[in-house]
Structures are given as structure tokens and as C-alpha cells.
Write an enzyme that holds these catalytic residues in place. Structure first.
Site, short mmCIF file in Angstrom:
data_model
loop_
_atom_site.label_atom_id
_atom_site.label_comp_id
_atom_site.label_asym_id
_atom_site.label_seq_id
_atom_site.Cartn_x
_atom_site.Cartn_y
_atom_site.Cartn_z
N ARG A 140 0.84 -1.19 0.00
CA ARG A 140 0.00 0.00 0.00
C ARG A 140 0.88 1.24 0.00
O ARG A 140 1.96 1.24 0.60
CB ARG A 140 -0.89 0.05 1.25
CG ARG A 140 -2.05 -0.92 1.22
CD ARG A 140 -3.11 -0.54 0.19
NE ARG A 140 -4.23 -1.45 0.22
CZ ARG A 140 -4.38 -2.50 -0.60
NH1 ARG A 140 -3.47 -2.75 -1.53
NH2 ARG A 140 -5.45 -3.26 -0.51
N HIS A 192 -1.06 0.13 -9.71
CA HIS A 192 -1.76 -0.77 -8.78
C HIS A 192 -2.31 -2.00 -9.53
O HIS A 192 -3.51 -2.28 -9.51
CB HIS A 192 -2.91 -0.04 -8.04
CG HIS A 192 -3.30 -0.75 -6.77
ND1 HIS A 192 -3.72 -0.08 -5.65
CD2 HIS A 192 -3.36 -2.06 -6.46
CE1 HIS A 192 -4.00 -0.96 -4.70
NE2 HIS A 192 -3.80 -2.16 -5.17
P1 NAP Z 1 -1.80 -11.50 5.06
O1 NAP Z 1 -1.98 -12.91 4.61
O2 NAP Z 1 -2.72 -10.97 6.10
O3 NAP Z 1 -0.28 -11.39 5.55
C1 NAP Z 1 0.20 -10.28 6.23
C2 NAP Z 1 1.62 -10.57 6.70
O4 NAP Z 1 2.16 -9.37 7.27
C3 NAP Z 1 1.68 -11.65 7.79
O5 NAP Z 1 2.81 -12.45 7.62
C4 NAP Z 1 1.82 -10.82 9.07
O6 NAP Z 1 2.49 -11.49 10.12
C5 NAP Z 1 2.65 -9.67 8.58
N1 NAP Z 1 2.47 -8.49 9.44
C6 NAP Z 1 1.35 -7.80 9.71
N2 NAP Z 1 1.58 -6.80 10.57
C7 NAP Z 1 2.90 -6.87 10.87
C8 NAP Z 1 3.76 -6.12 11.72
N3 NAP Z 1 3.29 -5.10 12.45
N4 NAP Z 1 5.05 -6.49 11.79
C9 NAP Z 1 5.52 -7.54 11.06
N5 NAP Z 1 4.76 -8.30 10.24
C10 NAP Z 1 3.46 -7.96 10.15
O7 NAP Z 1 -1.89 -10.49 3.83
P2 NAP Z 1 -1.67 -10.84 2.28
O8 NAP Z 1 -2.85 -11.53 1.72
O9 NAP Z 1 -0.35 -11.47 2.12
O10 NAP Z 1 -1.66 -9.36 1.64
C11 NAP Z 1 -0.71 -8.40 2.02
C12 NAP Z 1 -1.07 -7.04 1.44
O11 NAP Z 1 -0.79 -7.00 0.05
C13 NAP Z 1 -2.55 -6.66 1.49
O12 NAP Z 1 -2.92 -6.21 2.78
C14 NAP Z 1 -2.63 -5.58 0.44
O13 NAP Z 1 -2.40 -4.31 1.05
C15 NAP Z 1 -1.50 -5.89 -0.51
N6 NAP Z 1 -1.97 -6.26 -1.86
C16 NAP Z 1 -1.57 -5.51 -2.92
C17 NAP Z 1 -1.97 -5.86 -4.19
C18 NAP Z 1 -1.51 -5.07 -5.39
O14 NAP Z 1 -1.97 -5.34 -6.49
N7 NAP Z 1 -0.62 -4.15 -5.24
C19 NAP Z 1 -2.77 -6.99 -4.41
C20 NAP Z 1 -3.17 -7.71 -3.31
C21 NAP Z 1 -2.76 -7.34 -2.02
P3 NAP Z 1 1.84 -12.77 10.85
O15 NAP Z 1 1.79 -13.84 9.78
O16 NAP Z 1 2.80 -13.10 11.92
O17 NAP Z 1 0.48 -12.35 11.30
C1 GLV Z 2 -5.28 -5.12 -3.95
O1 GLV Z 2 -4.65 -4.15 -3.72
C2 GLV Z 2 -5.78 -6.02 -2.97
O2 GLV Z 2 -5.77 -5.69 -1.77
O3 GLV Z 2 -6.20 -7.14 -3.36
#
Ligand code: NAP
Ligand code: GLV
Length: 308
Positions: free
Chosen positions: A223, A271
Site C-alpha cells: 500500500r 496498482h
Molecule cells: P496477510 O496474509 O494478512 O499477511 C500479512 C503478513 O504481514 C503476515 O505475515 C503478518 O504477520 C505480517 N504483518 C502484519 N503486521 C505486521 C507487523 N506489524 N510487523 C511484522 N509483520 C506484520 O496479507 P496478504 O494476503 O499477504 O496481503 C498483504 C497485502 O498485500 C494486502 O494487505 C494488500 O495491502 C497488498 N496487496 C496488494 C496488491 C496489489 O496489487 N498491489 C494486491 C493484493 C494485495 P503474521 O503472519 O505473523 O500475522
Molecule cells: C489489492 O490491492 C488487494 O488488496 O487485493
């Protein structure tokens, strides 16, 4: 049962077709044609305006049209119902592909060759083996975990940072704030795939950049709010950072006059790192509707206290 769809980005007609294949009697309503607000059971949304969802007083759940839910928690009047994020193998694969693409671009110094081409310069730049290159992934969840595993399969030296320790083949796990400096100290390429929460807002800032090896490269696909915008260009101009590939921004679309557009060491994508595809993502939404209707807990409901 009625579902309200609201997004200015995702295609309502595609979502309608995919959800009706799975739940033929679903009453699929597209904002602003809402009808009776009290009849709405589910909201499937991307970036609703604060206050939007509070009007549907019989909501049973809110489904994010993406993996992130920060766009929902930004609303102080968000209904106290399960808030579910999207987890989908196509979304996960798309992100791993984006991260591998940009890591390889920096690893093979394509930005350097682009600069040389503009100067008509024919000169080989130093090459390293993938195993001689350390890549760090912040966030080892669905997306970061898969991206880290993909990089490890490719042969990179991979380390990851998360709140709790992880076991992923070929990935060295660092957990918690106390391990952040040690994690950063060797990351020649740093990938951000954290969720945006109060704890992670502005985490990509000059102090963090100073803890990376000199000329490290940054890939932010999480983000825009993770990056303290004014700290990036000074870090690039002094050489502390060697380059940045940014997919996400505090204001999207990135405003025309923003200095990132023209900076020679910044690559911008709009994005699109990984884009929700209803052909696969509709499975989880339909599954969650069925689960909630059967009195079961939905999958991938986020913890409001953690914000992800
Ligand atoms: P997720 O499964 O919830 O994973 C989040 C990870 O971040 C977990 O490993 C978590 O640790 C870690 N984390 C959270 N808070 C933390 C902190 N304070 N310190 C250290 N580690 C921390 O999320 P995801 O599905 O992988 O998605 C991640 C992000 O990608 C989304 O929230 C979104 O903003 C972004 N995204 C972007 C796009 C794009 O097109 N650019 C597309 C999709 C998503 P734990 O495992 O220990 O809880
Ligand atoms: C895209 O940014 C998502 O959160 O899936």
C-alpha cells in the site's frame, strides 16, 4: 438473499455472472440501484466511502474485493459484522509473478542498462548469482509467503519478516520489531507485502532505508501508506537506495505533477501487481455466503483488533 456490489474498479457484470453460476438465486444488486436497504445481507465492495456501509442495518458480512481490508477499516462506522478478505490462488500467483519480475529486473541491473542505452554506452555491469543476492520480504502472509517461496525456488537468498515466526523452505524467518534491524541489514532488494495497519503505516522511511545495505532496491506492492513519500527521493538521490519499483501510492491515480513520475530511478505501475479475477475469486465469496447461511464461520474473516 441479497448482495450489494460497489466498486469503481471491478466489473459488476463479471462478478454477477460468476456469482450467479455458483448461487443461482442470489439477488445481486449493483450500487446505486440498491432497492430496500434493509434487505441487503452481504456487501462485496472495494473502497466504499466512510459511512456507506452503515446504512445496511441487516448486513451479515462485508467481503473485500481484494486481499487488503485497510480500505474498510478506514471507516469508523464500519458495521460490526465479519469482514472477510480475498484469498485466491490466482491473486497469490499474480503477486509472486510481480515480485519475481521486479526482483529479476533489479538483480540483472536492467535499470542500469536502460540508463546506459540512453547514453549510447556499451558496457557490461557486474553480475551476481541469485544465491549471492539477498532479498527480504516484509510480510510473510498469503502473498508475501508465496512470493518468498518463489524467490527461494529461483535460488535467491531469501529472508522474511513477519509478526510471528514462519517456516517456509529456503526462507530465513525474522519475527517481530526486535528482529527488524537484523532482517534489514543484508537485504539488497526489499519487498513490502505488509498489510496497512496502524503498526505498519509509514514503515518505509529514511530510518529504515538507512539500515539497508547501500544501494538496496525497494519494491512496494502493498500500500502507498507504507511509504513515507518525502523520504524516498532523498534516499535515491544520495545513493542509499539504488532504485524503487512502486505499484501503490497514497493517492491513486498518482497525481500528474507528482515527482515520482519523472524520477529516473523509480518505476511506476498503476496498482496492478495482482488483480482480483472473479473467475476464481467468486469461489470464496460464494463459499462464505453458503457458510454464513448455514450458521458457520466465514473463511478469512480478519481480526478487527489487528486490522488484517
Ligand atoms: P496477510 O496474509 O494478512 O499477511 C500479512 C503478513 O504481514 C503476515 O505475515 C503478518 O504477520 C505480517 N504483518 C502484519 N503486521 C505486521 C507487523 N506489524 N510487523 C511484522 N509483520 C506484520 O496479507 P496478504 O494476503 O499477504 O496481503 C498483504 C497485502 O498485500 C494486502 O494487505 C494488500 O495491502 C497488498 N496487496 C496488494 C496488491 C496489489 O496489487 N498491489 C494486491 C493484493 C494485495 P503474521 O503472519 O505473523 O500475522
Ligand atoms: C489489492 O490491492 C488487494 O488488496 O487485493
Amino acid at each position: 438473499m441479497a448482495l450489494l456490489f460497489k466498486s469503481s474498479w471491478d466489473r459488476a457484470d463479471w462478478w454477477r455472472a460468476e456469482l450467479l453460476k455458483r448461487i443461482p438465486d442470489l439477488d445481486f444488486r449493483v450500487w446505486p440501484e440498491v432497492g430496500d436497504e434493509a434487505a441487503i445481507d452481504y456487501a462485496l465492495v472495494w473502497k466504499p466511502k466512510p459511512g456507506d456501509l452503515a446504512r445496511y442495518r441487516n448486513l451479515k458480512a462485508v467481503f473485500s474485493l481484494g486481499a487488503g481490508v485497510d480500505h474498510l477499516f478506514a471507516d469508523p462506522t464500519l458495521p460490526k459484522v465479519p469482514i472477510c478478505r480475498l484469498v485466491d490462488r490466482a491473486l497469490t500467483r499474480g503477486m509472486a509473478e510481480h515480485v519475481l519480475t521486479h526482483v529479476l529486473r533489479f538483480h540483472r541491473n536492467l535499470p542500469g542498462y536502460e540508463r546506459q542505452q540512453r547514453a549510447f554506452e556499451w558496457k557490461g555491469l557486474p553480475i551476481k548469482l541469485p544465491e549471492e543476492r539477498t532479498v527480504g520480504v516484509m510480510g510473510l502472509g498469503e502473498l508475501g509467503g508465496a512470493a518468498a517461496a518463489t524467490l527461494a525456488d529461483f535460488g535467491f537468498g531469501v529472508r522474511g519478516w513477519s509478526r510471528t515466526p514462519k517456516t517456509i523452505d529456503g526462507v530465513e524467518s525474522y519475527a517481530g520489531g526486535g528482529a527488524l534491524d537484523a532482517f534489514l541489514s543484508k537485504c539488497e532488494i526489499l519487498v513490502c507485502l505488509l498489510p496497512l495497519t496502524r503498526a505498519t503505516e509509514g514503515i518505509l522511511n529514511r530510518n529504515l532505508f538507512a539500515k539497508l545495505p547501500r544501494a538496496a532496491c525497494l519494491i512496494n506492492a502493498a500500500r502507498g501508506g507504507h511509504l513515507l513519500e518525502e523520504d524516498l527521493i532523498p534516499a535515491l538521490d544520495t545513493g542509499q537506495l539504488g532504485g524503487a519499483a512502486l505499484d501503490v501510492f497514497r493517492v491513486e491515480p498518482l497525481p500528474r505533477g507528482h515527482p515520482y513520475w519523472t524520477h529516473p530511478r523509480i518505476l511506476i505501475t498503476p496498482h496492478v501487481a495482482s488483480v482480483t479475477d472473479p473467475r476464481s475469486s467468486a469461489d470464496l465469496v460464494a463459499d462464505n455466503i453458503r457458510r454464513i447461511d448455514a450458521g458457520e464461520a466465514p473463511l478469512y474473516a480478519v481480526d478487527p483488533a489487528k486490522g488484517y
